[in-house]
Enzyme design. Structure first.
Site, PDB file in Angstrom:
ATOM      1  N   ARG A 239       0.863  -1.182   0.000  1.00 29.01           N
ATOM      2  CA  ARG A 239       0.000   0.000   0.000  1.00 29.01           C
ATOM      3  C   ARG A 239       0.899   1.231   0.000  1.00 29.01           C
ATOM      4  NH1 ARG A 239      -3.657  -2.776  -1.373  1.00 29.01           N
ATOM      5  NH2 ARG A 239      -5.699  -3.066  -0.397  1.00 29.01           N
ATOM      6  N   GLU A 267      -3.297   8.271  -3.733  1.00 24.62           N
ATOM      7  CA  GLU A 267      -3.818   7.375  -4.753  1.00 24.62           C
ATOM      8  C   GLU A 267      -5.275   7.743  -4.995  1.00 24.62           C
ATOM      9  OE1 GLU A 267      -4.404   2.693  -4.918  1.00 24.62           O
ATOM     10  OE2 GLU A 267      -2.333   3.252  -4.459  1.00 24.62           O
ATOM     11  N   HIS A 286      -2.365   0.442  -9.292  1.00 24.86           N
ATOM     12  CA  HIS A 286      -2.991  -0.447  -8.297  1.00 24.86           C
ATOM     13  C   HIS A 286      -3.791  -1.567  -8.965  1.00 24.86           C
ATOM     14  CE1 HIS A 286      -4.550  -0.678  -3.900  1.00 24.86           C
ATOM     15  NE2 HIS A 286      -4.422  -1.881  -4.453  1.00 24.86           N
TER      16      HIS A 286
HETATM   17  N1  LIG Z   1      -1.185  -4.336  -4.865  1.00 27.83           N
HETATM   18  C1  LIG Z   1      -2.330  -4.968  -4.723  1.00 27.83           C
HETATM   19  O1  LIG Z   1      -3.220  -4.919  -5.551  1.00 27.83           O
HETATM   20  C2  LIG Z   1      -2.514  -5.820  -3.506  1.00 27.83           C
HETATM   21  C3  LIG Z   1      -3.251  -7.010  -3.608  1.00 27.83           C
HETATM   22  C4  LIG Z   1      -3.427  -7.788  -2.475  1.00 27.83           C
HETATM   23  C5  LIG Z   1      -2.896  -7.379  -1.266  1.00 27.83           C
HETATM   24  N2  LIG Z   1      -2.190  -6.212  -1.184  1.00 27.83           N
HETATM   25  C6  LIG Z   1      -1.630  -5.772   0.120  1.00 27.83           C
HETATM   26  O2  LIG Z   1      -0.846  -6.806   0.660  1.00 27.83           O
HETATM   27  C7  LIG Z   1      -1.086  -6.882   2.060  1.00 27.83           C
HETATM   28  C8  LIG Z   1      -0.675  -8.239   2.587  1.00 27.83           C
HETATM   29  O3  LIG Z   1      -1.620  -9.213   2.191  1.00 27.83           O
HETATM   30  P1  LIG Z   1      -1.578 -10.707   2.807  1.00 27.83           P
HETATM   31  O4  LIG Z   1      -2.812 -11.377   2.351  1.00 27.83           O
HETATM   32  O5  LIG Z   1      -0.269 -11.347   2.536  1.00 27.83           O
HETATM   33  O6  LIG Z   1      -1.680 -10.380   4.382  1.00 27.83           O
HETATM   34  P2  LIG Z   1      -1.301 -11.326   5.606  1.00 27.83           P
HETATM   35  O7  LIG Z   1      -1.460 -12.762   5.267  1.00 27.83           O
HETATM   36  O8  LIG Z   1      -2.068 -10.777   6.766  1.00 27.83           O
HETATM   37  O9  LIG Z   1       0.286 -11.074   5.836  1.00 27.83           O
HETATM   38  C9  LIG Z   1       0.768  -9.842   6.260  1.00 27.83           C
HETATM   39  C10 LIG Z   1       2.246  -9.967   6.572  1.00 27.83           C
HETATM   40  O10 LIG Z   1       2.693  -8.659   6.954  1.00 27.83           O
HETATM   41  C11 LIG Z   1       3.348  -8.755   8.212  1.00 27.83           C
HETATM   42  N3  LIG Z   1       3.155  -7.536   8.982  1.00 27.83           N
HETATM   43  C12 LIG Z   1       2.025  -7.007   9.483  1.00 27.83           C
HETATM   44  N4  LIG Z   1       2.285  -5.896  10.199  1.00 27.83           N
HETATM   45  C13 LIG Z   1       3.626  -5.734  10.145  1.00 27.83           C
HETATM   46  C14 LIG Z   1       4.513  -4.797  10.703  1.00 27.83           C
HETATM   47  N5  LIG Z   1       4.092  -3.783  11.466  1.00 27.83           N
HETATM   48  N6  LIG Z   1       5.825  -4.948  10.440  1.00 27.83           N
HETATM   49  C15 LIG Z   1       6.278  -5.970   9.689  1.00 27.83           C
HETATM   50  N7  LIG Z   1       5.501  -6.912   9.154  1.00 27.83           N
HETATM   51  C16 LIG Z   1       4.185  -6.780   9.374  1.00 27.83           C
HETATM   52  C17 LIG Z   1       2.718  -9.941   8.917  1.00 27.83           C
HETATM   53  O11 LIG Z   1       3.601 -10.385   9.951  1.00 27.83           O
HETATM   54  P3  LIG Z   1       3.280 -11.688  10.851  1.00 27.83           P
HETATM   55  O12 LIG Z   1       3.394 -12.853   9.886  1.00 27.83           O
HETATM   56  O13 LIG Z   1       4.341 -11.710  11.902  1.00 27.83           O
HETATM   57  O14 LIG Z   1       1.889 -11.497  11.361  1.00 27.83           O
HETATM   58  C18 LIG Z   1       2.554 -10.905   7.752  1.00 27.83           C
HETATM   59  O15 LIG Z   1       3.753 -11.590   7.525  1.00 27.83           O
HETATM   60  C19 LIG Z   1      -2.568  -6.536   2.182  1.00 27.83           C
HETATM   61  O16 LIG Z   1      -2.904  -6.064   3.466  1.00 27.83           O
HETATM   62  C20 LIG Z   1      -2.752  -5.469   1.118  1.00 27.83           C
HETATM   63  O17 LIG Z   1      -2.565  -4.186   1.663  1.00 27.83           O
HETATM   64  C21 LIG Z   1      -1.984  -5.433  -2.278  1.00 27.83           C
END
Ligand SMILES: NC(=O)c1ccc[n+]([C@@H]2O[C@H](COP(=O)([O-])OP(=O)(O)OC[C@H]3O[C@@H](n4cnc5c(N)ncnc54)[C@H](OP(=O)(O)O)[C@@H]3O)[C@@H](O)[C@H]2O)c1
Length: 323
Positions: A239, A267, A286
């Site tokens: 993000r 954005e 995005h």
């Molecule tokens: N560009 C796009 O179109 C697109 C598409 C999909 C998603 N995304 C973004 O990608 C993000 C991640 O998606 P996901 O499904 O992989 O989420 P997820 O399964 O919840 O994984 C999030 C990861 O981020 C880590 N994290 C959370 N807070 C943190 C912090 N303060 N410092 C360091 N690491 C941290 C978590 O650590 P832990 O493992 O220790 O909990 C976990 O490893 C979404 O929230 C979204 O914003 C973007």
């Protein structure tokens, strides 16, 4: 009957996996009357969904169509449970990440410009660019016209659902992968976020795939750009607010790093914003999670969550529990 409101634009066949016990209520973005529903599936475009919310009554559960849900808590408040669509966009987002890294290292944006100009001989400029970016000014013959990802050191900040799928897609490249998440763990080794600054100088490529939260705001700021290798590639698939935009612009304009960003702050990126004219930057609007399977995958995740909800089983993708 559990009343489930969903964006009217979704074809009904995508909802065929929903439990029989639900009443489906299509919601248009222009609705002008109040509606009692129990579960809300908001339009994935926040501006559209925000228009619908004031007309909804009785919502107890929100099933988002996206993995990122950062705009929803402030809209629905703390008394509603929010689940995200964890897993629905893993393939598209991981593929975008891989594509943006390879496109940058293979100089595709540069060769696109060469094609527009219709000048084959411009290809030698890639060598000058490589020397300027990396500081590697050895006389290399033949001249460098693209780089290799294989064997590089890659820092993966975010080792959740999508981060793990990015790792799977990177496996054939035999990388030295440095994984980072909130807390450290082993097997495979994951570093705690507190170690981020000490890992950044090792990385040739830095991938961001963390949620947008107060803790991740400006995770990459002036200090982190200062720690990056000359010519490092920053990939933001997460993000916009995770990266300090002013610091990103400064690092790009100084010729210190390269970047590929699917997300920006602000954005949409307004016309005339300095990022548009930064060197060594690939911007996509995005679209990382977008694919023809987007809605089908999101509805599959929502259906599974609804089955659990009706069976009074624990929900799997809760990002906010109702208080
Ligand atoms: N560009 C796009 O179109 C697109 C598409 C999909 C998603 N995304 C973004 O990608 C993000 C991640 O998606 P996901 O499904 O992989 O989420 P997820 O399964 O919840 O994984 C999030 C990861 O981020 C880590 N994290 C959370 N807070 C943190 C912090 N303060 N410092 C360091 N690491 C941290 C978590 O650590 P832990 O493992 O220790 O909990 C976990 O490893 C979404 O929230 C979204 O914003 C973007």
């Amino acid at each position: 009957m559990l009343r489930v409101g969903y964006p009217a634009v979704l074809p009904a066949e995508l909802l065929s996996g929903f439990p029989k016990e639900v009443e489906l209520i299509p919601l248009t973005n222009e609705m002008d009357q109040t509606m009692d529903i129990d579960v809300w599936i908001p339009d994935p475009y926040p501006t559209r969904a925000r228009k619908v919310w004031p007309n909804l009554r009785g919502v107890r559960l929100v099933l988002a169509m996206l993995a990122g849900t950062e705009w929803i808590p402030e809209v629905v408040g703390p008394h509603v449970t929010i689940c995200n669509a964890k897993g629905a966009h893993n393939v598209s987002t991981a593929e975008w990440t891989l594509a943006s890294i390879l496109a940058t290292l293979k100089y595709f944006p540069f060769y696109g410009q060469m094609q527009q100009a219709g000048l084959w001989k411009l290809r030698y400029k890639a060598s000058e660019h490589y020397a300027a970016m990396t500081g590697d000014t050895r006389p290399i013959y033949p001249p460098v016209m693209l780089e290799e990802l294989t064997g590089k050191t890659v820092l993966l900040a975010g080792y959740g659902s999508i981060g793990k799928d990015i790792e799977k897609m990177l496996e054939p490249f035999h990388l030295n992968l440095l994984r980072v998440a909130r807390s450290a763990r082993s097997d495979p080794k994951v570093h705690a976020i507190a170690e981020l600054d000490s890992l950044i100088p090792q990385a040739e490529v830095i991938i961001l795939i963390v949620p947008s939260t107060a803790e991740t705001r400006s995770l990459i700021g002036p200090r982190q750009f200062g720690l990056m290798q000359q010519g490092a590639l920053l990939v933001n698939a997460a993000r916009g607010p995770v990266v300090d935009t002013d610091a990103l612009v400064a690092a790009l304009q100084a010729g210190k790093i390269r970047a590929a960003v699917d997300v920006t702050e602000p954005e949409p990126l307004p016309e005339g914003h300095p990022l548009w004219s930064c060197p060594n930057l690939l911007i996509t609007p995005h679209i990382g999670g977008s694919s023809p399977h987007f809605s089908r995958n999101a509805m599959r995740v929502a259906a599974a969550e609804l089955h659990r909800y009706i069976a009074a089983e624990p929900l799997q993708n809760v990002v906010q529990a109702a208080v």
